[in-house]
Write a protein that holds these residues in place. Structure first.
Motif, PDB file in Angstrom:
ATOM      1  N   TYR A 154      -8.245   7.813   5.272  1.00  0.00           N
ATOM      2  CA  TYR A 154      -9.063   7.680   4.064  1.00  0.00           C
ATOM      3  C   TYR A 154      -8.772   8.874   3.150  1.00  0.00           C
ATOM      4  O   TYR A 154      -9.527   9.844   3.086  1.00  0.00           O
ATOM      5  CB  TYR A 154     -10.549   7.597   4.441  1.00  0.00           C
ATOM      6  N   PRO A 155      -7.649   8.806   2.414  1.00  0.00           N
ATOM      7  CA  PRO A 155      -7.218   9.947   1.598  1.00  0.00           C
ATOM      8  C   PRO A 155      -8.112  10.148   0.377  1.00  0.00           C
ATOM      9  O   PRO A 155      -8.633   9.182  -0.197  1.00  0.00           O
ATOM     10  CB  PRO A 155      -5.799   9.559   1.185  1.00  0.00           C
ATOM     11  N   VAL A 156      -8.260  11.421  -0.015  1.00  0.00           N
ATOM     12  CA  VAL A 156      -9.083  11.738  -1.184  1.00  0.00           C
ATOM     13  C   VAL A 156      -8.219  12.007  -2.411  1.00  0.00           C
ATOM     14  O   VAL A 156      -8.745  12.126  -3.522  1.00  0.00           O
ATOM     15  CB  VAL A 156     -10.005  12.946  -0.926  1.00  0.00           C
ATOM     16  N   ASN A 157      -6.902  12.129  -2.231  1.00  0.00           N
ATOM     17  CA  ASN A 157      -5.995  12.280  -3.365  1.00  0.00           C
ATOM     18  C   ASN A 157      -4.809  11.346  -3.177  1.00  0.00           C
ATOM     19  O   ASN A 157      -4.703  10.673  -2.153  1.00  0.00           O
ATOM     20  CB  ASN A 157      -5.545  13.743  -3.522  1.00  0.00           C
ATOM     21  N   GLY A 158      -3.933  11.321  -4.165  1.00  0.00           N
ATOM     22  CA  GLY A 158      -2.770  10.440  -4.108  1.00  0.00           C
ATOM     23  C   GLY A 158      -1.530  11.078  -3.557  1.00  0.00           C
ATOM     24  O   GLY A 158      -0.433  10.508  -3.662  1.00  0.00           O
ATOM     25  N   GLY A 159      -1.667  12.280  -2.938  1.00  0.00           N
ATOM     26  CA  GLY A 159      -0.529  12.940  -2.331  1.00  0.00           C
ATOM     27  C   GLY A 159       0.554  13.283  -3.347  1.00  0.00           C
ATOM     28  O   GLY A 159       0.353  13.257  -4.563  1.00  0.00           O
ATOM     29  N   GLN A 160       1.723  13.611  -2.826  1.00  0.00           N
ATOM     30  CA  GLN A 160       2.835  13.954  -3.716  1.00  0.00           C
ATOM     31  C   GLN A 160       3.264  12.796  -4.614  1.00  0.00           C
ATOM     32  O   GLN A 160       3.650  13.024  -5.764  1.00  0.00           O
ATOM     33  CB  GLN A 160       4.021  14.471  -2.906  1.00  0.00           C
ATOM     34  N   PRO A 161       3.203  11.529  -4.149  1.00  0.00           N
ATOM     35  CA  PRO A 161       3.574  10.443  -5.066  1.00  0.00           C
ATOM     36  C   PRO A 161       2.780  10.456  -6.367  1.00  0.00           C
ATOM     37  O   PRO A 161       3.345  10.297  -7.454  1.00  0.00           O
ATOM     38  CB  PRO A 161       3.290   9.184  -4.232  1.00  0.00           C
ATOM     39  N   ALA A 162       1.475  10.644  -6.288  1.00  0.00           N
ATOM     40  CA  ALA A 162       0.661  10.676  -7.506  1.00  0.00           C
ATOM     41  C   ALA A 162       1.029  11.876  -8.372  1.00  0.00           C
ATOM     42  O   ALA A 162       1.065  11.775  -9.608  1.00  0.00           O
ATOM     43  CB  ALA A 162      -0.819  10.710  -7.149  1.00  0.00           C
ATOM     44  N   LEU A 163       1.287  13.027  -7.734  1.00  0.00           N
ATOM     45  CA  LEU A 163       1.665  14.210  -8.501  1.00  0.00           C
ATOM     46  C   LEU A 163       2.978  13.986  -9.256  1.00  0.00           C
ATOM     47  O   LEU A 163       3.115  14.375 -10.422  1.00  0.00           O
ATOM     48  CB  LEU A 163       1.804  15.419  -7.579  1.00  0.00           C
ATOM     49  N   LEU A 164       3.946  13.374  -8.597  1.00  0.00           N
ATOM     50  CA  LEU A 164       5.235  13.142  -9.242  1.00  0.00           C
ATOM     51  C   LEU A 164       5.116  12.133 -10.377  1.00  0.00           C
ATOM     52  O   LEU A 164       5.700  12.321 -11.455  1.00  0.00           O
ATOM     53  CB  LEU A 164       6.248  12.661  -8.205  1.00  0.00           C
ATOM     54  N   ALA A 165       4.352  11.074 -10.141  1.00  0.00           N
ATOM     55  CA  ALA A 165       4.132  10.100 -11.206  1.00  0.00           C
ATOM     56  C   ALA A 165       3.429  10.757 -12.389  1.00  0.00           C
ATOM     57  O   ALA A 165       3.767  10.518 -13.558  1.00  0.00           O
ATOM     58  CB  ALA A 165       3.309   8.933 -10.674  1.00  0.00           C
ATOM     59  N   GLY A 166       2.456  11.607 -12.097  1.00  0.00           N
ATOM     60  CA  GLY A 166       1.744  12.306 -13.152  1.00  0.00           C
ATOM     61  C   GLY A 166       2.613  13.335 -13.844  1.00  0.00           C
ATOM     62  O   GLY A 166       2.528  13.513 -15.070  1.00  0.00           O
ATOM     63  N   GLY A 384      -2.723  -0.708  -2.522  1.00  0.00           N
ATOM     64  CA  GLY A 384      -2.148  -1.914  -1.936  1.00  0.00           C
ATOM     65  C   GLY A 384      -0.668  -2.098  -2.169  1.00  0.00           C
ATOM     66  O   GLY A 384      -0.117  -3.143  -1.820  1.00  0.00           O
ATOM     67  N   SER A 385       0.033  -1.110  -2.749  1.00  0.00           N
ATOM     68  CA  SER A 385       1.471  -1.256  -2.936  1.00  0.00           C
ATOM     69  C   SER A 385       2.160  -1.126  -1.588  1.00  0.00           C
ATOM     70  O   SER A 385       1.606  -0.577  -0.632  1.00  0.00           O
ATOM     71  CB  SER A 385       2.004  -0.186  -3.897  1.00  0.00           C
ATOM     72  N   SER A 386       3.381  -1.616  -1.501  1.00  0.00           N
ATOM     73  CA  SER A 386       4.082  -1.597  -0.219  1.00  0.00           C
ATOM     74  C   SER A 386       4.354  -0.173   0.252  1.00  0.00           C
ATOM     75  O   SER A 386       4.351   0.104   1.459  1.00  0.00           O
ATOM     76  CB  SER A 386       5.403  -2.359  -0.338  1.00  0.00           C
ATOM     77  N   ALA A 387       4.567   0.756  -0.674  1.00  0.00           N
ATOM     78  CA  ALA A 387       4.883   2.128  -0.292  1.00  0.00           C
ATOM     79  C   ALA A 387       3.645   2.981  -0.051  1.00  0.00           C
ATOM     80  O   ALA A 387       3.675   3.898   0.771  1.00  0.00           O
ATOM     81  CB  ALA A 387       5.762   2.782  -1.364  1.00  0.00           C
ATOM     82  N   TYR A 388       2.551   2.704  -0.765  1.00  0.00           N
ATOM     83  CA  TYR A 388       1.359   3.558  -0.694  1.00  0.00           C
ATOM     84  C   TYR A 388       0.095   2.706  -0.568  1.00  0.00           C
ATOM     85  O   TYR A 388      -0.783   2.738  -1.419  1.00  0.00           O
ATOM     86  CB  TYR A 388       1.249   4.448  -1.943  1.00  0.00           C
ATOM     87  N   PRO A 389      -0.023   1.924   0.493  1.00  0.00           N
ATOM     88  CA  PRO A 389      -1.127   0.962   0.557  1.00  0.00           C
ATOM     89  C   PRO A 389      -2.521   1.577   0.644  1.00  0.00           C
ATOM     90  O   PRO A 389      -3.496   0.927   0.262  1.00  0.00           O
ATOM     91  CB  PRO A 389      -0.806   0.144   1.813  1.00  0.00           C
ATOM     92  N   LYS A 418      -0.230   2.477 -12.401  1.00  0.00           N
ATOM     93  CA  LYS A 418       0.860   1.593 -12.835  1.00  0.00           C
ATOM     94  C   LYS A 418       2.212   2.166 -12.420  1.00  0.00           C
ATOM     95  O   LYS A 418       3.078   1.435 -11.913  1.00  0.00           O
ATOM     96  CB  LYS A 418       0.813   1.382 -14.340  1.00  0.00           C
ATOM     97  N   THR A 419       2.404   3.465 -12.621  1.00  0.00           N
ATOM     98  CA  THR A 419       3.673   4.088 -12.233  1.00  0.00           C
ATOM     99  C   THR A 419       3.903   3.987 -10.731  1.00  0.00           C
ATOM    100  O   THR A 419       4.990   3.669 -10.271  1.00  0.00           O
ATOM    101  CB  THR A 419       3.705   5.556 -12.676  1.00  0.00           C
ATOM    102  N   LEU A 420       2.850   4.241  -9.941  1.00  0.00           N
ATOM    103  CA  LEU A 420       2.985   4.135  -8.494  1.00  0.00           C
ATOM    104  C   LEU A 420       3.336   2.715  -8.062  1.00  0.00           C
ATOM    105  O   LEU A 420       4.194   2.501  -7.196  1.00  0.00           O
ATOM    106  CB  LEU A 420       1.691   4.593  -7.829  1.00  0.00           C
ATOM    107  N   SER A 421       2.650   1.742  -8.650  1.00  0.00           N
ATOM    108  CA  SER A 421       2.912   0.348  -8.300  1.00  0.00           C
ATOM    109  C   SER A 421       4.311  -0.080  -8.723  1.00  0.00           C
ATOM    110  O   SER A 421       5.029  -0.747  -7.971  1.00  0.00           O
ATOM    111  CB  SER A 421       1.866  -0.565  -8.946  1.00  0.00           C
ATOM    112  N   ASP A 422       4.715   0.306  -9.938  1.00  0.00           N
ATOM    113  CA  ASP A 422       6.042  -0.086 -10.440  1.00  0.00           C
ATOM    114  C   ASP A 422       7.151   0.571  -9.624  1.00  0.00           C
ATOM    115  O   ASP A 422       8.149  -0.066  -9.292  1.00  0.00           O
ATOM    116  CB  ASP A 422       6.177   0.315 -11.908  1.00  0.00           C
ATOM    117  N   ALA A 423       6.967   1.850  -9.291  1.00  0.00           N
ATOM    118  CA  ALA A 423       7.994   2.542  -8.499  1.00  0.00           C
ATOM    119  C   ALA A 423       8.116   1.912  -7.123  1.00  0.00           C
ATOM    120  O   ALA A 423       9.227   1.772  -6.579  1.00  0.00           O
ATOM    121  CB  ALA A 423       7.655   4.025  -8.385  1.00  0.00           C
TER     122      ALA A 423
END
Length: 427
Positions: A154-166, A384-389, A418-423
Protein backbone atom coordinates in the motif's frame (compact mmCIF):
# COMPACT_ATOMS: atom_id res chain seq x y z
CA UNK A 1 -11.49 9.62 12.08
CA UNK A 2 -14.02 8.25 14.53
CA UNK A 3 -14.78 11.55 16.21
CA UNK A 4 -14.49 10.10 19.70
CA UNK A 5 -12.63 12.06 22.38
CA UNK A 6 -8.93 11.16 22.51
CA UNK A 7 -7.51 11.26 26.03
CA UNK A 8 -4.82 13.92 26.35
CA UNK A 9 -4.22 13.85 30.11
CA UNK A 10 -0.61 13.85 31.36
CA UNK A 11 1.18 10.52 31.26
CA UNK A 12 1.43 8.71 34.60
CA UNK A 13 4.75 8.47 36.34
CA UNK A 14 4.99 4.74 35.66
CA UNK A 15 4.80 5.28 31.91
CA UNK A 16 7.45 8.00 32.03
CA UNK A 17 9.73 5.73 33.99
CA UNK A 18 9.16 2.96 31.50
CA UNK A 19 10.02 5.29 28.61
CA UNK A 20 13.21 6.30 30.37
CA UNK A 21 14.12 2.64 30.64
CA UNK A 22 13.69 2.29 26.87
CA UNK A 23 11.14 -0.52 27.15
CA UNK A 24 8.02 1.21 25.92
CA UNK A 25 8.26 0.53 22.23
CA UNK A 26 8.60 -3.22 22.11
CA UNK A 27 7.67 -4.75 25.41
CA UNK A 28 5.09 -2.34 26.82
CA UNK A 29 4.83 -1.35 30.47
CA UNK A 30 1.83 -1.63 32.74
CA UNK A 31 -1.33 0.41 32.30
CA UNK A 32 -1.61 2.39 29.11
CA UNK A 33 -3.13 5.88 28.95
CA UNK A 34 -6.12 5.99 26.67
CA UNK A 35 -7.02 2.32 26.94
CA UNK A 36 -10.33 1.62 28.61
CA UNK A 37 -9.77 -0.89 31.38
CA UNK A 38 -7.08 -2.57 29.30
CA UNK A 39 -9.74 -3.62 26.78
CA UNK A 40 -7.73 -2.50 23.75
CA UNK A 41 -4.81 -4.73 22.84
CA UNK A 42 -1.45 -3.26 21.78
CA UNK A 43 -0.72 -2.89 18.08
CA UNK A 44 2.67 -4.28 17.04
CA UNK A 45 4.24 -3.13 13.77
CA UNK A 46 7.71 -3.25 12.24
CA UNK A 47 9.82 -0.61 10.49
CA UNK A 48 13.01 -1.62 8.73
CA UNK A 49 15.77 0.26 6.91
CA UNK A 50 19.49 -0.15 6.26
CA UNK A 51 21.67 1.47 8.92
CA UNK A 52 25.43 1.77 9.26
CA UNK A 53 26.20 0.17 5.89
CA UNK A 54 29.73 0.92 4.64
CA UNK A 55 30.92 1.56 1.09
CA UNK A 56 30.66 4.27 -1.59
CA UNK A 57 27.27 3.07 -2.80
CA UNK A 58 25.88 2.27 0.64
CA UNK A 59 22.35 3.31 1.43
CA UNK A 60 21.84 4.36 5.04
CA UNK A 61 18.30 5.26 6.08
CA UNK A 62 18.56 4.97 9.87
CA UNK A 63 16.45 8.10 10.20
CA UNK A 64 13.40 6.08 9.16
CA UNK A 65 13.57 3.62 12.05
CA UNK A 66 14.43 6.47 14.43
CA UNK A 67 11.40 8.40 13.12
CA UNK A 68 9.21 5.36 13.81
CA UNK A 69 10.38 5.25 17.43
CA UNK A 70 9.77 8.97 17.90
CA UNK A 71 6.30 8.62 16.41
CA UNK A 72 5.50 5.79 18.84
CA UNK A 73 6.59 7.87 21.84
CA UNK A 74 4.40 10.74 20.68
CA UNK A 75 1.40 8.54 19.86
CA UNK A 76 1.58 6.59 23.13
CA UNK A 77 1.86 9.80 25.11
CA UNK A 78 -1.41 10.94 23.53
CA UNK A 79 -3.64 7.89 23.88
CA UNK A 80 -2.01 5.62 21.34
CA UNK A 81 -3.75 4.62 18.13
CA UNK A 82 -7.45 4.69 18.94
CA UNK A 83 -6.58 3.62 22.50
CA UNK A 84 -4.12 0.93 21.41
CA UNK A 85 -0.53 1.11 22.60
CA UNK A 86 1.73 1.30 19.55
CA UNK A 87 4.65 -1.12 19.74
CA UNK A 88 7.33 -0.56 17.11
CA UNK A 89 9.88 -3.25 16.34
CA UNK A 90 12.78 -2.07 14.17
CA UNK A 91 15.17 -4.06 11.99
CA UNK A 92 18.42 -3.25 10.19
CA UNK A 93 17.78 -4.37 6.63
CA UNK A 94 21.52 -3.99 5.83
CA UNK A 95 20.74 -3.11 2.18
CA UNK A 96 21.02 -6.80 1.24
CA UNK A 97 18.50 -9.36 0.07
CA UNK A 98 19.44 -11.60 3.01
CA UNK A 99 18.90 -8.76 5.46
CA UNK A 100 15.58 -7.83 3.88
CA UNK A 101 14.34 -11.41 4.02
CA UNK A 102 15.45 -11.73 7.64
CA UNK A 103 13.57 -8.57 8.61
CA UNK A 104 10.41 -9.83 6.91
CA UNK A 105 10.62 -13.18 8.70
CA UNK A 106 11.18 -11.37 11.98
CA UNK A 107 8.03 -9.32 11.34
CA UNK A 108 6.12 -12.61 11.04
CA UNK A 109 7.74 -13.96 14.22
CA UNK A 110 6.91 -10.77 16.16
CA UNK A 111 3.27 -11.06 14.99
CA UNK A 112 3.42 -7.61 13.45
CA UNK A 113 0.10 -6.52 11.96
CA UNK A 114 1.90 -4.32 9.39
CA UNK A 115 5.28 -3.23 8.15
CA UNK A 116 5.18 0.57 8.10
CA UNK A 117 7.32 3.35 6.63
CA UNK A 118 10.27 1.17 5.62
CA UNK A 119 13.06 1.18 3.05
CA UNK A 120 14.43 -1.71 1.01
CA UNK A 121 15.63 -2.19 -2.55
CA UNK A 122 15.10 -5.97 -2.21
CA UNK A 123 11.39 -6.53 -2.77
CA UNK A 124 11.91 -10.04 -4.15
CA UNK A 125 13.34 -11.01 -0.74
CA UNK A 126 10.94 -9.29 1.68
CA UNK A 127 7.60 -9.37 -0.11
CA UNK A 128 6.99 -13.18 -0.34
CA UNK A 129 7.18 -13.74 3.47
CA UNK A 130 4.79 -10.81 4.02
CA UNK A 131 2.40 -12.09 1.37
CA UNK A 132 2.43 -15.58 2.86
CA UNK A 133 1.62 -14.19 6.32
CA UNK A 134 -0.92 -11.65 5.03
CA UNK A 135 1.00 -8.70 6.52
CA UNK A 136 0.37 -5.38 4.73
CA UNK A 137 3.37 -3.30 3.65
CA UNK A 138 2.20 0.28 4.27
CA UNK A 139 4.15 3.21 2.92
CA UNK A 140 7.42 1.80 1.72
CA UNK A 141 9.90 4.34 0.39
CA UNK A 142 9.31 3.20 -3.18
CA UNK A 143 12.76 1.73 -3.76
CA UNK A 144 11.65 -1.67 -5.14
CA UNK A 145 9.39 -2.61 -8.04
CA UNK A 146 7.42 -5.06 -5.90
CA UNK A 147 6.01 -2.18 -3.86
CA UNK A 148 4.01 -1.19 -6.94
CA UNK A 149 2.89 -4.67 -7.94
CA UNK A 150 2.30 -6.80 -4.82
CA UNK A 151 -1.28 -7.13 -3.62
CA UNK A 152 -0.11 -6.71 -0.03
CA UNK A 153 1.63 -3.36 -0.70
CA UNK A 154 0.00 0.00 0.00
CA UNK A 155 2.39 2.71 -1.27
CA UNK A 156 1.99 6.33 -0.20
CA UNK A 157 3.94 7.77 -3.15
CA UNK A 158 4.49 6.91 -6.79
CA UNK A 159 8.13 5.90 -6.37
CA UNK A 160 10.76 6.78 -8.92
CA UNK A 161 8.36 6.31 -11.87
CA UNK A 162 6.20 9.21 -10.69
CA UNK A 163 9.27 11.35 -10.04
CA UNK A 164 10.62 10.74 -13.54
CA UNK A 165 7.27 11.42 -15.16
CA UNK A 166 7.00 14.60 -13.13
CA UNK A 167 10.58 15.63 -13.87
CA UNK A 168 9.79 15.48 -17.58
CA UNK A 169 6.81 17.78 -17.09
CA UNK A 170 8.86 20.17 -14.95
CA UNK A 171 11.64 20.31 -17.54
CA UNK A 172 9.12 20.91 -20.32
CA UNK A 173 8.11 24.18 -18.67
CA UNK A 174 11.46 25.88 -19.21
CA UNK A 175 13.81 23.75 -21.33
CA UNK A 176 14.04 23.76 -25.12
CA UNK A 177 16.41 20.79 -25.22
CA UNK A 178 17.02 18.15 -22.56
CA UNK A 179 19.82 15.66 -21.98
CA UNK A 180 19.01 12.70 -19.74
CA UNK A 181 21.91 11.02 -17.94
CA UNK A 182 20.90 7.67 -16.50
CA UNK A 183 22.38 4.26 -15.61
CA UNK A 184 23.32 1.98 -18.51
CA UNK A 185 21.01 -0.74 -17.21
CA UNK A 186 17.58 -2.17 -17.93
CA UNK A 187 16.19 0.03 -15.16
CA UNK A 188 17.90 3.01 -16.77
CA UNK A 189 16.14 2.19 -20.05
CA UNK A 190 12.84 2.55 -18.20
CA UNK A 191 13.93 5.89 -16.77
CA UNK A 192 14.76 7.23 -20.21
CA UNK A 193 11.43 6.03 -21.58
CA UNK A 194 9.43 7.76 -18.85
CA UNK A 195 11.27 11.04 -19.42
CA UNK A 196 10.84 10.73 -23.18
CA UNK A 197 7.10 10.04 -22.78
CA UNK A 198 6.58 13.03 -20.51
CA UNK A 199 8.53 15.45 -22.66
CA UNK A 200 6.88 14.46 -25.93
CA UNK A 201 3.44 14.64 -24.31
CA UNK A 202 4.27 18.23 -23.37
CA UNK A 203 5.24 19.06 -26.95
CA UNK A 204 9.00 19.02 -26.42
CA UNK A 205 11.57 17.11 -28.51
CA UNK A 206 12.67 13.71 -27.29
CA UNK A 207 15.63 14.06 -24.91
CA UNK A 208 19.19 13.06 -25.69
CA UNK A 209 19.72 9.72 -23.93
CA UNK A 210 23.15 9.62 -22.26
CA UNK A 211 24.07 6.26 -20.73
CA UNK A 212 26.51 6.18 -17.81
CA UNK A 213 28.11 3.50 -15.65
CA UNK A 214 26.41 3.08 -12.28
CA UNK A 215 29.64 2.83 -10.28
CA UNK A 216 31.89 5.33 -12.10
CA UNK A 217 34.20 7.59 -10.10
CA UNK A 218 34.19 10.25 -12.84
CA UNK A 219 31.60 11.17 -15.43
CA UNK A 220 33.56 13.54 -17.66
CA UNK A 221 32.53 11.71 -20.84
CA UNK A 222 28.83 11.61 -19.97
CA UNK A 223 28.93 15.23 -18.79
CA UNK A 224 30.54 16.40 -22.03
CA UNK A 225 27.99 14.53 -24.15
CA UNK A 226 25.11 15.89 -22.07
CA UNK A 227 26.37 19.49 -22.37
CA UNK A 228 26.82 19.23 -26.11
CA UNK A 229 23.34 17.76 -26.65
CA UNK A 230 21.62 20.28 -24.35
CA UNK A 231 23.13 23.29 -26.09
CA UNK A 232 23.39 26.48 -24.09
CA UNK A 233 20.57 28.92 -23.38
CA UNK A 234 17.31 27.15 -22.51
CA UNK A 235 19.05 23.78 -22.41
CA UNK A 236 18.78 21.44 -19.42
CA UNK A 237 20.61 18.37 -18.15
CA UNK A 238 18.85 15.99 -15.79
CA UNK A 239 20.65 13.16 -14.04
CA UNK A 240 19.13 10.30 -12.07
CA UNK A 241 22.06 8.23 -10.81
CA UNK A 242 21.17 7.73 -7.16
CA UNK A 243 24.16 8.35 -4.90
CA UNK A 244 26.37 8.87 -7.96
CA UNK A 245 24.36 11.93 -9.03
CA UNK A 246 26.63 14.15 -6.94
CA UNK A 247 29.69 12.64 -8.66
CA UNK A 248 28.16 13.33 -12.08
CA UNK A 249 27.47 16.98 -11.31
CA UNK A 250 31.02 17.40 -9.98
CA UNK A 251 32.24 16.36 -13.45
CA UNK A 252 29.58 18.50 -15.10
CA UNK A 253 30.57 21.69 -13.26
CA UNK A 254 34.24 21.19 -14.10
CA UNK A 255 33.42 21.05 -17.80
CA UNK A 256 30.69 23.68 -17.99
CA UNK A 257 32.90 26.83 -17.80
CA UNK A 258 34.71 25.70 -20.97
CA UNK A 259 31.45 24.95 -22.74
CA UNK A 260 30.61 28.60 -23.46
CA UNK A 261 27.42 30.07 -24.80
CA UNK A 262 25.48 30.43 -21.54
CA UNK A 263 24.44 28.47 -18.50
CA UNK A 264 22.75 25.07 -18.79
CA UNK A 265 20.21 24.40 -16.05
CA UNK A 266 20.58 21.15 -14.13
CA UNK A 267 17.86 18.93 -12.74
CA UNK A 268 17.20 15.72 -10.84
CA UNK A 269 14.67 14.05 -8.55
CA UNK A 270 14.47 13.68 -4.78
CA UNK A 271 16.38 10.61 -3.72
CA UNK A 272 19.22 11.50 -6.08
CA UNK A 273 19.38 15.10 -4.79
CA UNK A 274 17.87 16.23 -1.49
CA UNK A 275 18.25 18.98 1.09
CA UNK A 276 20.91 17.17 3.17
CA UNK A 277 23.04 16.78 0.01
CA UNK A 278 22.58 20.45 -0.87
CA UNK A 279 23.58 21.42 2.67
CA UNK A 280 26.69 19.21 2.58
CA UNK A 281 27.83 20.63 -0.79
CA UNK A 282 27.74 24.28 0.16
CA UNK A 283 24.15 25.37 0.69
CA UNK A 284 23.58 28.52 -1.36
CA UNK A 285 27.06 27.99 -2.86
CA UNK A 286 26.20 24.41 -3.78
CA UNK A 287 26.54 23.32 -7.42
CA UNK A 288 22.83 22.52 -7.19
CA UNK A 289 21.82 26.16 -6.78
CA UNK A 290 19.07 26.87 -9.32
CA UNK A 291 18.42 23.19 -10.07
CA UNK A 292 14.96 21.85 -10.82
CA UNK A 293 14.07 19.00 -8.46
CA UNK A 294 10.92 16.88 -8.61
CA UNK A 295 9.59 15.46 -5.33
CA UNK A 296 6.68 13.52 -3.90
CA UNK A 297 5.71 15.83 -1.08
CA UNK A 298 5.56 19.56 -0.27
CA UNK A 299 8.94 21.23 0.24
CA UNK A 300 10.46 20.79 3.68
CA UNK A 301 9.67 24.35 4.73
CA UNK A 302 5.93 23.91 4.18
CA UNK A 303 3.77 24.43 7.27
CA UNK A 304 2.14 21.03 6.75
CA UNK A 305 5.31 19.46 8.18
CA UNK A 306 5.06 21.41 11.46
CA UNK A 307 3.51 18.57 13.47
CA UNK A 308 6.25 16.19 12.38
CA UNK A 309 8.91 18.74 13.28
CA UNK A 310 7.38 19.23 16.72
CA UNK A 311 7.31 15.49 17.31
CA UNK A 312 10.99 15.19 16.34
CA UNK A 313 11.92 18.09 18.61
CA UNK A 314 9.97 16.77 21.61
CA UNK A 315 10.21 12.99 21.26
CA UNK A 316 13.40 12.14 19.35
CA UNK A 317 15.55 13.12 22.36
CA UNK A 318 18.18 14.76 20.17
CA UNK A 319 18.58 11.73 17.91
CA UNK A 320 20.61 13.26 15.08
CA UNK A 321 19.76 10.41 12.73
CA UNK A 322 16.40 12.07 12.09
CA UNK A 323 16.56 14.95 9.63
CA UNK A 324 13.10 16.51 9.06
CA UNK A 325 14.26 17.54 5.58
CA UNK A 326 15.03 13.93 4.64
CA UNK A 327 12.54 12.21 2.35
CA UNK A 328 12.95 8.93 4.21
CA UNK A 329 11.89 10.38 7.55
CA UNK A 330 9.04 12.19 5.81
CA UNK A 331 7.83 8.97 4.20
CA UNK A 332 7.88 7.17 7.55
CA UNK A 333 5.85 9.98 9.12
CA UNK A 334 3.24 9.77 6.35
CA UNK A 335 3.08 5.97 6.58
CA UNK A 336 2.41 6.09 10.33
CA UNK A 337 -0.21 8.77 9.75
CA UNK A 338 -1.93 6.32 7.38
CA UNK A 339 -1.67 3.54 9.99
CA UNK A 340 -3.31 5.77 12.59
CA UNK A 341 -6.16 6.65 10.23
CA UNK A 342 -6.83 3.01 9.33
CA UNK A 343 -6.66 1.77 12.94
CA UNK A 344 -9.18 4.43 13.96
CA UNK A 345 -11.44 3.45 11.08
CA UNK A 346 -11.30 -0.24 12.06
CA UNK A 347 -12.27 0.75 15.63
CA UNK A 348 -11.80 -2.68 17.20
CA UNK A 349 -10.49 -3.87 20.59
CA UNK A 350 -8.05 -6.10 18.68
CA UNK A 351 -6.26 -5.00 15.52
CA UNK A 352 -5.07 -7.76 13.19
CA UNK A 353 -3.29 -7.80 9.85
CA UNK A 354 -6.48 -9.13 8.26
CA UNK A 355 -8.58 -6.27 9.65
CA UNK A 356 -6.10 -3.67 8.40
CA UNK A 357 -5.90 -5.31 4.98
CA UNK A 358 -9.69 -5.51 4.71
CA UNK A 359 -10.02 -1.82 5.55
CA UNK A 360 -7.31 -0.85 3.10
CA UNK A 361 -8.73 -2.96 0.28
CA UNK A 362 -12.19 -1.60 1.04
CA UNK A 363 -11.10 1.91 0.17
CA UNK A 364 -10.96 3.34 3.70
CA UNK A 365 -9.52 6.85 3.20
CA UNK A 366 -6.36 8.06 4.91
CA UNK A 367 -5.96 11.81 5.28
CA UNK A 368 -2.29 12.77 5.64
CA UNK A 369 -2.92 16.42 6.43
CA UNK A 370 -2.26 17.60 2.88
CA UNK A 371 1.19 16.01 2.62
CA UNK A 372 -0.31 13.74 -0.05
CA UNK A 373 -3.77 13.59 -1.57
CA UNK A 374 -6.23 11.62 0.58
CA UNK A 375 -5.11 8.04 0.02
CA UNK A 376 -7.21 4.90 -0.53
CA UNK A 377 -6.37 1.57 -2.13
CA UNK A 378 -9.57 -0.03 -3.37
CA UNK A 379 -9.56 -1.65 -6.81
CA UNK A 380 -10.92 1.50 -8.45
CA UNK A 381 -8.28 3.71 -6.81
CA UNK A 382 -5.09 2.01 -8.04
CA UNK A 383 -3.49 3.12 -11.30
CA UNK A 384 -3.88 -0.38 -12.68
CA UNK A 385 -1.27 -0.05 -15.43
CA UNK A 386 0.68 -3.17 -16.33
CA UNK A 387 3.94 -1.70 -15.03
CA UNK A 388 2.68 0.06 -11.88
CA UNK A 389 -0.60 -1.58 -10.84
CA UNK A 390 -0.48 -0.58 -7.13
CA UNK A 391 0.26 3.13 -7.45
CA UNK A 392 -2.56 5.27 -6.03
CA UNK A 393 -0.68 8.54 -5.52
CA UNK A 394 0.25 9.88 -8.95
CA UNK A 395 0.92 13.41 -7.68
CA UNK A 396 4.34 15.06 -7.52
CA UNK A 397 5.67 18.49 -6.57
CA UNK A 398 7.95 20.81 -8.52
CA UNK A 399 10.77 22.31 -6.47
CA UNK A 400 13.81 24.46 -7.17
CA UNK A 401 17.00 25.14 -5.21
CA UNK A 402 16.94 28.81 -4.23
CA UNK A 403 19.45 30.35 -1.80
CA UNK A 404 20.50 26.85 -0.80
CA UNK A 405 16.99 25.63 0.05
CA UNK A 406 14.54 23.43 -1.78
CA UNK A 407 11.43 25.56 -2.22
CA UNK A 408 8.27 25.25 -4.28
CA UNK A 409 8.73 25.92 -8.00
CA UNK A 410 5.00 25.50 -8.58
CA UNK A 411 2.19 25.55 -6.05
CA UNK A 412 0.30 22.36 -5.34
CA UNK A 413 0.62 18.91 -6.86
CA UNK A 414 0.99 17.84 -10.49
CA UNK A 415 -0.86 14.68 -11.51
CA UNK A 416 1.28 12.46 -13.77
CA UNK A 417 -1.15 9.53 -14.08
CA UNK A 418 -1.47 9.98 -17.87
CA UNK A 419 2.31 9.87 -18.38
CA UNK A 420 2.63 6.77 -16.21
CA UNK A 421 -0.20 5.01 -18.03
CA UNK A 422 1.07 5.99 -21.49
CA UNK A 423 4.65 4.96 -20.71
CA UNK A 424 3.42 1.62 -19.40
CA UNK A 425 1.22 1.00 -22.45
CA UNK A 426 3.94 1.85 -24.97
CA UNK A 427 6.88 0.13 -23.26
Amino acid sequence: MTGRHRPTSPRPYGLLACMAAGALLVTGCGAFPGATGGSREPVTVMTWAPAGVAGPDAVNMAGMTAMARAYARWANGNGGLDGHELRVVTCDEEDTSIGAGNCARRAVKEKAVAVVGSYSRHGTAFMPPLEAAGIPYIGGYGASDEEFSSYTSYPVNGGQPALLAGNARQLARGCERVSVVRPDTLGGDGQAWLLRTGLTEAGRPAPADIRAAESATSYDGAAGAALQAAGAADGCVTAVLGKRTETFFDSFRRLEPSHGGGRVRISSVLGSVDQPLIDSTGGRNSPFEGAYITGWYPDAGDARWNTMRNVIREHAFGDNRIDPDDTGAQTTWIAYTVLKEIVEAVDSPRITAWKLTSALNGGTPADTGGLTPVLHWSFKDVLGSSAYPRIVNTRVTFQVVRDGRLVADRKGFMDVSKTLSDASAKS
